[in-house]
Scaffold this motif. Structure first.
Motif, PDB file in Angstrom:
ATOM      1  N   HIS A 131      -1.981   4.210   2.368  1.00  0.00           N
ATOM      2  CA  HIS A 131      -2.535   3.823   3.674  1.00  0.00           C
ATOM      3  C   HIS A 131      -1.565   4.209   4.793  1.00  0.00           C
ATOM      4  CE1 HIS A 131       0.309   0.355   3.310  1.00  0.00           C
ATOM      5  NE2 HIS A 131       0.013   0.490   2.030  1.00  0.00           N
ATOM      6  N   GLU A 133      -1.623   2.141   7.776  1.00  0.00           N
ATOM      7  CA  GLU A 133      -1.332   0.926   8.552  1.00  0.00           C
ATOM      8  C   GLU A 133      -0.299   0.074   7.811  1.00  0.00           C
ATOM      9  OE1 GLU A 133      -3.909   1.600   6.863  1.00  0.00           O
ATOM     10  OE2 GLU A 133      -4.370  -0.104   5.552  1.00  0.00           O
ATOM     11  N   HIS A 134       0.391  -0.786   8.563  1.00  0.00           N
ATOM     12  CA  HIS A 134       1.368  -1.708   7.979  1.00  0.00           C
ATOM     13  C   HIS A 134       0.613  -2.861   7.305  1.00  0.00           C
ATOM     14  CE1 HIS A 134       5.252  -4.284   8.613  1.00  0.00           C
ATOM     15  NE2 HIS A 134       5.083  -3.898   7.349  1.00  0.00           N
ATOM     16  N   LYS A 146       1.067   8.038   5.939  1.00  0.00           N
ATOM     17  CA  LYS A 146       1.760   7.908   7.238  1.00  0.00           C
ATOM     18  C   LYS A 146       2.884   8.925   7.354  1.00  0.00           C
ATOM     19  CE  LYS A 146       4.892   4.691   9.667  1.00  0.00           C
ATOM     20  NZ  LYS A 146       4.457   4.710  11.071  1.00  0.00           N
TER      21      LYS A 146
END
Ligand code: ING
Length: 310
Positions: A131, A133-134, A146
């Motif tokens: 993914h 996002e954090h 990322k």
């Protein structure tokens, strides 16, 4: 048919911790290259992101990741001892690392280095899991989407020292298209490194399934494409984050010919009969004789699953 044998080794790595320097890691790689050579290896496969810890498990700014974990040149001063040892010993190798390309783009990359210590091929990882996002509530992140761009070099086959090698990386090994595209380019050996967390953050997956799905992916695709598959783990617990081992060398029969027993630095080596693949490619998986691409269009035309065809 005259038999062609290749001394094929996998050099599995135990953990690389945040505190481990590139120099210390490269010394481990050189030691395993020497051991592999002593055991008859002509080609040695090292893991994915072999020079650093598996940093996509951590949230940080891209600039910080690139400064701490990426290589702007390959070779460079830190890894030169490995290239020098390869030339001295006359052994080729596959090495996974985080690449900062000349145009500034970041890739999860592997290079093929021939027995003269020259880079004879490069691959940039195409199937990026995880993914962007954090996920602060997760026990660790998986931020390959990322930190890396999707590879722009495709799945290529490189002839080096009279053997046709394909390369891929980690998650690529779970997708059959990866191997078929390289087998259609007459690959004889597919080399790959992997860093596979044993904990699944998405559902409560029994931990043994991480190894099962890893092995079944390699064995099925080795058999279905008539190729040898050599897969090198970086494994064990990196700063408390466990990753699976089970590095293996798989024959075109789909059988595991060698497998690591530990989650440390460990070399496995086989004398791979490259003519074994030819039997399967001539008789069972003779692509030219038996494949019917006109019925496979959906594999290329669709990305995700959709409705049944009318
Ligand atoms: N790691 C894992 C891999 O494909 C993963 C991520 C594990 C995806 C299990 C799906 C299932 O082995 C990397 N680095 O791709």
């Amino acid at each position: 048919m005259t038999t062609r044998k290749l001394g094929l080794a996998v050099a599995q790595m135990g953990p690389v911790h945040l505190s481990d320097s590139r120099g210390a890691v490269v010394r481990r790689l050189v030691a395993m290259l020497r051991e592999a050579k002593a055991r008859g290896a002509e080609m040695v496969v090292f893991p994915e992101l072999a020079l650093t810890t598996f940093f996509p498990r951590y949230w940080m700014e891209e600039a910080e990741a690139q400064a701490r974990f990426f290589e702007a040149q390959m070779p460079n001063a830190d890894v030169q001892p490995l290239f020098d040892a390869a030339r001295e010993l006359g052994v080729g190798f596959y090495l996974g690392y985080a690449e900062l390309a000349e145009d500034g783009r970041p890739y999860n990359t592997a290079v093929l280095v021939n027995q003269r210590g020259d880079i004879a091929g490069k691959y940039r990882k195409i199937h990026l899991p995880g993914h962007v996002e954090h996920k602060p509530e997760a026990p660790f992140q998986h931020l390959e989407k990322k930190y890396f761009d999707v590879g722009d070099l495709g799945f290529r086959v490189f002839e080096s020292d009279a053997v046709k090698y394909g390369m891929c990386l980690c998650n690529d090994r779970r997708w059959p298209e990866t191997y078929r595209v390289m087998a259609l380019q007459s690959a004889e050996v597919v080399m790959l490194g992997y860093n596979t967390p044993s904990l699944n953050i998405h559902w409560n997956e029994p931990v043994h399934l991480r190894t099962t799905t890893h092995l079944v992916s390699l064995q099925a695709n080795a058999y279905q494409n008539g190729i040898w598959v050599a897969a090198a783990a970086k494994c064990g617990s990196e700063d408390g984050h466990h990753m699976i081992g089970s590095s293996v060398i798989v024959a075109p029969t789909g059988e595991i010919v060698a497998r690591t027993l530990t989650e440390e630095d460990e070399v496995i080596c086989v004398s791979a009969d490259l003519t074994l693949g030819e039997h399967f490619r001539q008789h069972v998986f003779n692509f030219a004789k038996h494949r019917r691409p006109e019925h496979y269009r959906l594999i290329v035309d669709r990305v995700g699953a959709g409705d049944p065809l009318p």
